[in-house]
Design a protein around this motif. Structure first.
Motif, PDB file in Angstrom:
ATOM      1  N   THR A   1      -2.285  -6.572   8.119  1.00  0.00           N
ATOM      2  CA  THR A   1      -1.499  -5.365   7.831  1.00  0.00           C
ATOM      3  C   THR A   1      -0.220  -5.389   8.646  1.00  0.00           C
ATOM      4  O   THR A   1      -0.256  -5.487   9.871  1.00  0.00           O
TER       5      THR A   1
ATOM      6  N   SER B   1      -1.106  -4.745   3.005  1.00  0.00           N
ATOM      7  CA  SER B   1      -2.433  -4.862   3.590  1.00  0.00           C
ATOM      8  C   SER B   1      -3.386  -5.490   2.591  1.00  0.00           C
ATOM      9  O   SER B   1      -3.017  -5.774   1.446  1.00  0.00           O
TER      10      SER B   1
ATOM     11  N   ASP C   1      -8.836  -5.205   5.332  1.00  0.00           N
ATOM     12  CA  ASP C   1      -8.099  -4.597   6.435  1.00  0.00           C
ATOM     13  C   ASP C   1      -8.174  -3.080   6.353  1.00  0.00           C
ATOM     14  O   ASP C   1      -8.478  -2.389   7.339  1.00  0.00           O
ATOM     15  N   TYR C   2      -7.887  -2.547   5.184  1.00  0.00           N
ATOM     16  CA  TYR C   2      -7.894  -1.096   5.056  1.00  0.00           C
ATOM     17  C   TYR C   2      -9.301  -0.543   5.189  1.00  0.00           C
ATOM     18  O   TYR C   2      -9.500   0.587   5.647  1.00  0.00           O
TER      19      TYR C   2
ATOM     20  N   MET D   1      -0.204   4.769   1.463  1.00  0.00           N
ATOM     21  CA  MET D   1      -1.395   4.632   2.298  1.00  0.00           C
ATOM     22  C   MET D   1      -1.001   4.192   3.705  1.00  0.00           C
ATOM     23  O   MET D   1      -1.835   4.111   4.597  1.00  0.00           O
ATOM     24  N   THR D   2       0.300   3.953   3.911  1.00  0.00           N
ATOM     25  CA  THR D   2       0.864   3.802   5.255  1.00  0.00           C
ATOM     26  C   THR D   2       0.795   5.136   6.010  1.00  0.00           C
ATOM     27  O   THR D   2       0.603   5.160   7.228  1.00  0.00           O
TER      28      THR D   2
ATOM     29  N   ILE E   1       0.819  -1.213   0.000  1.00  0.00           N
ATOM     30  CA  ILE E   1       0.000   0.000   0.000  1.00  0.00           C
ATOM     31  C   ILE E   1       0.854   1.266   0.000  1.00  0.00           C
ATOM     32  O   ILE E   1       0.317   2.370  -0.073  1.00  0.00           O
TER      33      ILE E   1
ATOM     34  N   ILE F   1     -12.432   2.208  -1.681  1.00  0.00           N
ATOM     35  CA  ILE F   1     -11.052   1.727  -1.742  1.00  0.00           C
ATOM     36  C   ILE F   1     -10.836   1.059  -3.085  1.00  0.00           C
ATOM     37  O   ILE F   1     -11.652   0.235  -3.531  1.00  0.00           O
TER      38      ILE F   1
END
Length: 407
Positions: free
Chosen positions: A239, A285, A289-290, A90-91, A87, A382
């Motif tokens: 993640t 991830s 999860d996100y 997006m961390t 990701i 997403i």
């Protein structure tokens, strides 16, 4: 069998899914959502990307969760709901929320200088280009924690340009996954800034420095802190800073060469445990999860009874933190948009080249992932893929298609 052996053989806990509902019950058009998926299937058929997932949720329920194409171009496995993605940036929103949880506990103020916690930053200079040479000038004011959150620190990225400061980054070990967060922060601090703190918005390694700040203040590794404060409470079980070998069959991979220009595509191995835990781009991830992180944000900081961050703190993060004096560099901050504390934000209905709502906040990853939160529509979406070269195109495309599906 010992208890320890049994624990090793036990299956990993699964991320609990968010509730699902028929799209029409959420004010979403099923036919238009299907049209959206069909558009991306056509892109996959054209060879733009190997595969993708798209999720649209409204009112706390998922109205659309589709998987398209293949998980990896060299394998036959279809893209799946539990495919694992790099990701990348997006961390940053996750780490930024982590920073704000420490602020809520009184460990620092946003206008504290980062040198108070990482002394190497006390001696930094600004690099000013002058006839092909780099003149080093003193700071007019120190880098603050707020500067790091909103990317006005003067720190840069090696890939956002070819100025003399960026070339110093390119020639350094700053990209190495074999140094730790302390070594990385010291390395960044040893190089000049690209501008005076507070004067420009430059997308940068600032969030990596925030990851080091978390370690110093909490006394834990960044991974351990994120797991304790955010990932475990939200049950984001997939993640982490790498994926276990048992998940090798679930990894989403890009084409070996960019389908538009033929350039070689080389992303880090998700199975390799890095030394650095990059707060700016290191997490892997899954879509679900996100989604749990996104729903927590949409809820104002809470999910399933777990309060991660305060409602007003989150509102503060999703507000405009760039005044008119800040010169925005680069193209990541689009027209009608600005930047908050860890998120891009939309400030106007019009002007932008894609649909949206004032007050939405979002970010993306260079591997081809993207999410946004729209409080006005009680919606999040997403998009996950591993198609780096197409990421700007797909971010714009998915926004237009999701908003077209609102009733």
């Amino acid at each position: 069998m010992t208890a320890q052996t049994a624990a090793r053989q036990a299956p990993a806990p699964q991320t609990p899914p968010l509730p699902e509902a028929k799209p029409e019950s959420l004010g979403l058009s099923p036919s238009r959502l299907q049209r959206m998926s069909d558009v991306f299937r056509r892109e996959i058929d054209k060879g733009t990307m190997p595969g993708a997932t798209i999720m649209v949720a409204r009112g706390g329920q998922i109205g659309w969760f589709d998987t398209m194409g293949k998980q990896a171009p060299a394998a036959s496995a279809p893209m799946a709901r539990d495919s694992i993605f790099r990701i990348f940036s997006m961390t940053k929103p996750i780490v930024s929320v982590g920073i704000m949880t420490l602020l809520e506990e009184g460990h620092f103020l946003l206008d504290d200088p980062i040198a108070k916690f990482i002394p190497e930053f006390a001696d930094q200079k600004v690099g000013v280009e002058n006839n092909g040479q780099l003149d080093l000038v003193p700071l007019k004011r120190p880098i603050t924690i707020q500067d790091l959150l909103r990317h006005t620190s003067g720190i840069t990225y090696e890939h956002t340009g070819n100025g003399l400061v960026q070339k110093l980054y390119q020639q350094s070990r700053v990209r190495s996954r074999k140094i730790n967060n302390a070594e990385h922060a010291a390395l960044v601090a040893s190089m000049p800034l690209i501008c005076q703190p507070g004067s420009e918005w430059n997308y940068s390694r600032s969030t990596d420095i925030l990851g080091r700040l978390i370690e110093i203040v909490s006394g834990k590794s960044l991974g351990a802190f994120l797991n304790q404060r955010i990932l475990a409470p939200l049950q984001m079980t997939e993640t982490a800073f790498h994926a276990g070998d048992e998940n090798a069959h679930r990894l989403a991979e890009p084409f070996a060469a960019d389908p538009w220009n033929g350039d070689k595509v080389q992303l880090f191995s998700m199975l390799e445990k890095p030394v650095i835990e990059s707060g700016g781009g290191g997490l892997v991830s899954t879509t679900m999860d996100y989604a749990r992180f996104a729903q927590m944000l949409l809820n104002g900081g809470t999910l399933d009874g777990e309060k991660i961050v305060g409602r007003k703190t989150l509102e503060w993060m999703a507000s405009d933190h760039l005044d008119a004096s800040v010169k925005i560099q680069g193209t990541l901050t689009q027209p009608a948009h600005s930047f908050g504390l860890g998120f891009g934000i939309r400030t106007e209905e019009g002007i932008a080249p894609f649909s949206g709502s004032v007050g939405q906040f979002f970010w993306s990853g260079m591997g081809g992932t993207f999410f946004w939160i729209d409080p006005k529509e009680d919606l999040f979406a997403i998009f996950m893929s591993q198609a780096p070269g197409q990421r700007v195109y797909t971010r714009t495309l998915v926004r237009n298609l999701v908003y077209a599906a609102l009733e």
